[in-house]
Design an enzyme around this catalytic site. Structure first.
Site, PDB file in Angstrom:
ATOM      1  CD  GLU A 274       7.522  50.878  14.975  1.00 12.60           C
ATOM      2  OE1 GLU A 274       8.168  51.044  14.184  1.00 12.60           O
ATOM      3  OE2 GLU A 274       7.965  50.125  15.844  1.00 12.60           O
ATOM      4  N   PRO A 275       2.041  49.734  16.860  1.00  8.18           N
ATOM      5  CG  PRO A 275      -0.519  50.705  16.823  1.00  8.18           C
ATOM      6  CD  PRO A 275       0.820  51.185  16.483  1.00  8.18           C
ATOM      7  NE  ARG A 277       1.244  41.247  21.351  1.00 10.30           N
ATOM      8  CZ  ARG A 277       1.805  40.108  21.285  1.00 10.30           C
ATOM      9  NH1 ARG A 277       1.284  38.630  21.201  1.00 10.30           N
ATOM     10  NH2 ARG A 277       3.221  40.261  21.076  1.00 10.30           N
ATOM     11  NE  ARG A 313       1.606  34.978  20.019  1.00 10.74           N
ATOM     12  CZ  ARG A 313       1.170  35.275  21.346  1.00 10.74           C
ATOM     13  NH1 ARG A 313       0.150  34.377  21.597  1.00 10.74           N
ATOM     14  NH2 ARG A 313       1.731  35.856  22.119  1.00 10.74           N
ATOM     15  CB  CYS A 344       3.983  13.901  13.659  1.00  6.18           C
ATOM     16  SG  CYS A 344       2.857  13.123  12.649  1.00  6.18           S
ATOM     17  CD  GLU A 345       7.285  19.440  17.348  1.00  4.23           C
ATOM     18  OE1 GLU A 345       7.328  19.000  16.122  1.00  4.23           O
ATOM     19  OE2 GLU A 345       8.195  19.982  17.827  1.00  4.23           O
TER      20      GLU A 345
END
Ligand code: LLP
Length: 419
Positions: A274-275, A277, A313, A344-345
């Protein structure tokens, strides 16, 4: 070449036509990768199937592409099922995963003839037994096992994660009860076993340990079952990542499975992987426009018009990426900079430290290998609108998802008459 070209189209053409931030997918790259999976994952001894783990990047257009290559699909929610149905994906090639499927989701699957379920735990098997009877549907059940192998890029741990939220250990009472229930059921049939040992794996050793474990369980069964080895094939995010060529990795998995079965005089029905990425990751590039440039005592920032809302990520996993100024590929990378987003982080940093040519406001920045878990994990934080998604191929681009408008932000909001 001084400008970045993706699928035969220059970055500036794409930015002008669709604006930024923009997710750009090189369709030919995805096709080539899928071909490698198709070519590499074959055996003379058993049937094989590649399922695309659609959580990595799911849109109707993507699912159509996946279907062209004869792949099946791994879905994990009602929403992913809905999209697969809208894409007319063949229902018998869809496998429904998840550790806490709701009764509504399971009913939705059964009513729509999605009859491959990867069951996570005993309660799920009990519920499936009840629902399969109620709806008179025969369900092929794969049990998700926790084989105690966990891969971390280059190494693996054998007794890792016995308390994982996913799967059961084969030896556990819960798993044996689930197997008994399936055996006694007239609606459930045991299709086989599934395991997923991690993500961004660069070394096949952990998979070999997984294959050893999974095949050892098969000796308890008279009928041939199927085995699903999960996904996790690593990709190249930066220069430091050295993934094994996909066909080579697959060949090793196939050969090892053949040997493991031969040693135990066993056969299987099907071997699945089940690839996610690895199919879409490297094919995706995010284009941003640089806005303000700022110097602090120890840093120089290039600010971009997106950030953690289109790629969570880096903030979530400290993930690293490579980038370029898309129209200044041949210029010297003299500037040590941090690429920060506009949310805003403080943690909204796309790339912590990289070298780039001197930039001016309005320059295009391309961040590479953003095709997996970028769009699919995007959010509307700060009421940021989700970027558009385009596929490019042979010098042509086509819009796959249009950029959200401000009005999309209010969809679903209920407004009450203030009087
Ligand atoms: N199968 C199962 C059961 C999975 O849980 C996953 C990923 C896959 C297949 C696909 O794995 P892949 O080939 O894409 O590595 N959001 C994280 C990744 C979470 C992966 C969850 N499961 C990230 O951005 O790195």
């Amino acid at each position: 070449m001084t400008e970045l070209i993706i699928g035969g189209v220059t970055a500036s053409t794409l930015a002008e036509k669709y604006q930024t931030p923009l997710y750009v997918y090189d369709e030919e790259k995805m096709r080539q990768t899928m071909l490698s999976f198709k070519r590499g994952f074959v055996s003379k001894h058993f049937d094989t199937k590649v399922l695309y783990a659609s959580k990595a990047f799911q849109t109707i257009e993507m699912l159509r592409l996946v279907h062209e290559y004869g792949f099946g699909l791994d879905v994990v929610s009602g929403g992913e099922i809905y999209t697969a149905l809208q894409a007319d994906f063949p229902r018998d090639a869809i496998y429904f995963h998840g550790n806490n499927k709701t009764p509504e989701e399971l009913i939705y699957a059964l009513e729509n003839e999605l009859l491959h379920v990867v069951a996570d735990n005993l309660m799920e098997v009990e519920l499936l037994e009840e629902l399969s009877q109620r709806y008179s549907k025969k369900v092929d059940v794969m049990l998700r096992l926790n084989v105690g192998v966990e891969a971390h890029t280059h190494e693996y741990i054998v007794t890792a994660h016995i308390d994982s939220k996913f799967g059961m250990s084969y030896e556990s009472k819960e798993c044996q009860q689930a197997l008994q229930l399936i055996k006694e059921s007239s609606y459930l049939e045991l299709e086989g076993f599934h395991a997923h040992i991690g993500s961004q794996i660069f070394d096949v050793t952990a998979w070999l340990a997984e294959i050893d474990k999974l095949t050892s369980y098969l000796t308890d069964f008279e009928q041939p079952l199927s085995l699903n080895l999960g996904g996790g094939f690593g990709i190249r995010y930066t220069q430091n990542d050295q993934p094994i060529p996909i066909e080579e990795a697959l060949k090793k998995l196939i050969e090892y499975t053949e040997e493991a079965l031969d040693k135990r005089k066993l056969t299987i029905r099907q071997l699945l992987i089940e690839p996610g990425r690895s199919i879409v990751g490297e094919a995706g590039t995010t284009l941003y426009t640089i806005g303000f440039i700022k110097k602090t005592p120890h840093k120089k920032y290039y600010f971009v018009d997106g950030g953690m809302t289109d790629n969570i990520r880096p903030a979530l996993y400290q993930a690293a990426y490579d980038c370029d100024l898309a129209e200044k590929l041949s210029e010297e990378k003299t500037e040590k900079v941090t690429i920060a987003g506009k949310m805003c982080e403080s943690g909204d940093v796309v790339i912590k430290e990289t070298y780039l040519p001197k930039a001016k406001s309005g320059d295009l920045l391309a961040v590479y290998s953003t095709g997996a878990y970028g769009y699919s994990m995007s959010s509307n934080y700060n009421r940021a609108t989700r970027p558009a998604v385009v596929f490019v191929n042979n010098g042509q681009s086509r819009l796959v998802v249009r950029r959200q408008a401000f009005s999309d932000l209010l969809r679903g909001e209920v407004s009450y008459d203030p009087s």
